[in-house]
Design a protein around this motif. Structure first.
Motif, PDB file in Angstrom:
ATOM      1  N   ASN A   1       0.781  -1.259   0.123  1.00  0.00           N
ATOM      2  CA  ASN A   1      -0.074   0.064  -0.058  1.00  0.00           C
ATOM      3  C   ASN A   1       0.976   1.194   0.085  1.00  0.00           C
ATOM      4  O   ASN A   1       0.196   2.295  -0.143  1.00  0.00           O
ATOM      5  CB  ASN A   1      -0.992   0.047   1.280  1.00  0.00           C
ATOM      6  CG  ASN A   1      -2.028  -1.044   1.058  1.00  0.00           C
ATOM      7  OD1 ASN A   1      -2.369  -1.389   0.036  1.00  0.00           O
ATOM      8  ND2 ASN A   1      -2.678  -1.257   2.249  1.00  0.00           N
ATOM      9  N   TRP A   2       2.269   1.308   0.234  1.00  0.00           N
ATOM     10  CA  TRP A   2       3.184   2.311  -0.035  1.00  0.00           C
ATOM     11  C   TRP A   2       3.118   2.741  -1.158  1.00  0.00           C
ATOM     12  O   TRP A   2       3.501   2.104  -2.215  1.00  0.00           O
ATOM     13  CB  TRP A   2       4.445   1.833   0.755  1.00  0.00           C
ATOM     14  CG  TRP A   2       4.381   1.750   2.028  1.00  0.00           C
ATOM     15  CD1 TRP A   2       3.765   0.930   2.928  1.00  0.00           C
ATOM     16  CD2 TRP A   2       5.029   2.728   3.146  1.00  0.00           C
ATOM     17  NE1 TRP A   2       4.067   1.009   4.282  1.00  0.00           N
ATOM     18  CE2 TRP A   2       4.656   2.224   4.273  1.00  0.00           C
ATOM     19  CE3 TRP A   2       5.516   3.949   3.052  1.00  0.00           C
ATOM     20  CZ2 TRP A   2       5.087   2.875   5.703  1.00  0.00           C
ATOM     21  CZ3 TRP A   2       6.184   4.404   4.151  1.00  0.00           C
ATOM     22  CH2 TRP A   2       6.000   4.001   5.355  1.00  0.00           C
ATOM     23  N   THR A   3       3.105   4.259  -1.417  1.00  0.00           N
ATOM     24  CA  THR A   3       3.497   5.029  -2.563  1.00  0.00           C
ATOM     25  C   THR A   3       4.517   5.772  -2.449  1.00  0.00           C
ATOM     26  O   THR A   3       5.061   5.912  -1.347  1.00  0.00           O
ATOM     27  CB  THR A   3       2.093   5.805  -2.942  1.00  0.00           C
ATOM     28  OG1 THR A   3       2.076   6.970  -2.186  1.00  0.00           O
ATOM     29  CG2 THR A   3       0.940   4.928  -2.990  1.00  0.00           C
ATOM     30  N   ASP A   4       4.918   6.354  -3.562  1.00  0.00           N
ATOM     31  CA  ASP A   4       6.029   7.212  -3.481  1.00  0.00           C
ATOM     32  C   ASP A   4       5.974   8.611  -2.376  1.00  0.00           C
ATOM     33  O   ASP A   4       6.786   8.808  -1.696  1.00  0.00           O
ATOM     34  CB  ASP A   4       6.450   7.961  -4.842  1.00  0.00           C
ATOM     35  CG  ASP A   4       7.181   6.582  -5.834  1.00  0.00           C
ATOM     36  OD1 ASP A   4       7.530   5.687  -5.233  1.00  0.00           O
ATOM     37  OD2 ASP A   4       7.302   6.955  -7.110  1.00  0.00           O
ATOM     38  N   LYS A   5       4.726   8.765  -2.478  1.00  0.00           N
ATOM     39  CA  LYS A   5       4.210   9.833  -1.520  1.00  0.00           C
ATOM     40  C   LYS A   5       4.335   9.522  -0.062  1.00  0.00           C
ATOM     41  O   LYS A   5       4.982  10.476   0.673  1.00  0.00           O
ATOM     42  CB  LYS A   5       2.626  10.190  -1.741  1.00  0.00           C
ATOM     43  CG  LYS A   5       2.208  11.438  -0.914  1.00  0.00           C
ATOM     44  CD  LYS A   5       2.696  12.561  -1.290  1.00  0.00           C
ATOM     45  CE  LYS A   5       2.069  13.842  -0.489  1.00  0.00           C
ATOM     46  NZ  LYS A   5       2.815  15.105  -0.407  1.00  0.00           N
ATOM     47  N   GLU A   6       4.070   8.372   0.390  1.00  0.00           N
ATOM     48  CA  GLU A   6       4.459   7.824   1.782  1.00  0.00           C
ATOM     49  C   GLU A   6       5.945   7.994   2.187  1.00  0.00           C
ATOM     50  O   GLU A   6       6.369   8.203   3.268  1.00  0.00           O
ATOM     51  CB  GLU A   6       3.934   6.561   2.084  1.00  0.00           C
ATOM     52  CG  GLU A   6       2.165   6.747   2.231  1.00  0.00           C
ATOM     53  CD  GLU A   6       1.456   6.575   1.173  1.00  0.00           C
ATOM     54  OE1 GLU A   6       0.369   7.073   1.205  1.00  0.00           O
ATOM     55  OE2 GLU A   6       1.867   6.150   0.092  1.00  0.00           O
ATOM     56  N   HIS A   7       6.613   7.289   1.069  1.00  0.00           N
ATOM     57  CA  HIS A   7       8.119   7.240   1.258  1.00  0.00           C
ATOM     58  C   HIS A   7       8.706   8.557   1.600  1.00  0.00           C
ATOM     59  O   HIS A   7       9.572   8.746   2.093  1.00  0.00           O
ATOM     60  CB  HIS A   7       8.588   6.502   0.022  1.00  0.00           C
ATOM     61  CG  HIS A   7       8.546   4.890   0.044  1.00  0.00           C
ATOM     62  ND1 HIS A   7       9.063   4.091   0.982  1.00  0.00           N
ATOM     63  CD2 HIS A   7       7.628   4.085  -0.814  1.00  0.00           C
ATOM     64  CE1 HIS A   7       8.577   2.918   0.821  1.00  0.00           C
ATOM     65  NE2 HIS A   7       7.914   2.872  -0.182  1.00  0.00           N
TER      66      HIS A   7
END
Length: 106
Positions: A22-28
């Motif tokens: 569920n992780w996207t570049d935004k969360e990273h």
């Protein structure tokens, strides 16, 4: 650092992020901002320690132990953490006091 009190905030990932899929570049990106925020607290001599558990399930959490002038100021520090502010993590604030520490870590 006279007049400063110790506080701890405990952070947890929002439940959907417990699944790595569920992780996207935004969360990273936000977690990177979170780390830089903690580095700034350290550079400002406000951070005592920060870290997280190494498990990745519903029990995982991180802690930040830091100095602030008041509970209100401590709450602002916690709420301004990018991971909290951008709803990647939830946070709880506690008054805290380090009782013992290993000076070998200095």
């Amino acid at each position: 650092m006279d007049g400063l009190q110790q506080y701890l905030y405990k952070i947890r990932l929002v439940p959907r992020l417990l699944d790595p899929a569920n992780w996207t570049d935004k969360e990273h990106e936000i977690v990177g901002e979170h780390f830089r925020y903690l580095q700034k607290l350290l550079a400002d001599n406000r951070l005592i320690l920060a870290g997280r558990t190494q498990n990745m399930d519903e029990t995982t959490f991180g802690i930040t132990i830091f100095l602030a002038e008041s509970e209100e100021a401590a709450r602002r520090v916690m709420e301004n953490d990018p991971a909290v502010r951008q709803n990647v993590m939830t946070a709880e604030l506690y008054p805290y006091r380090v009782a013992l520490y290993n000076s070998e870590w200095e």
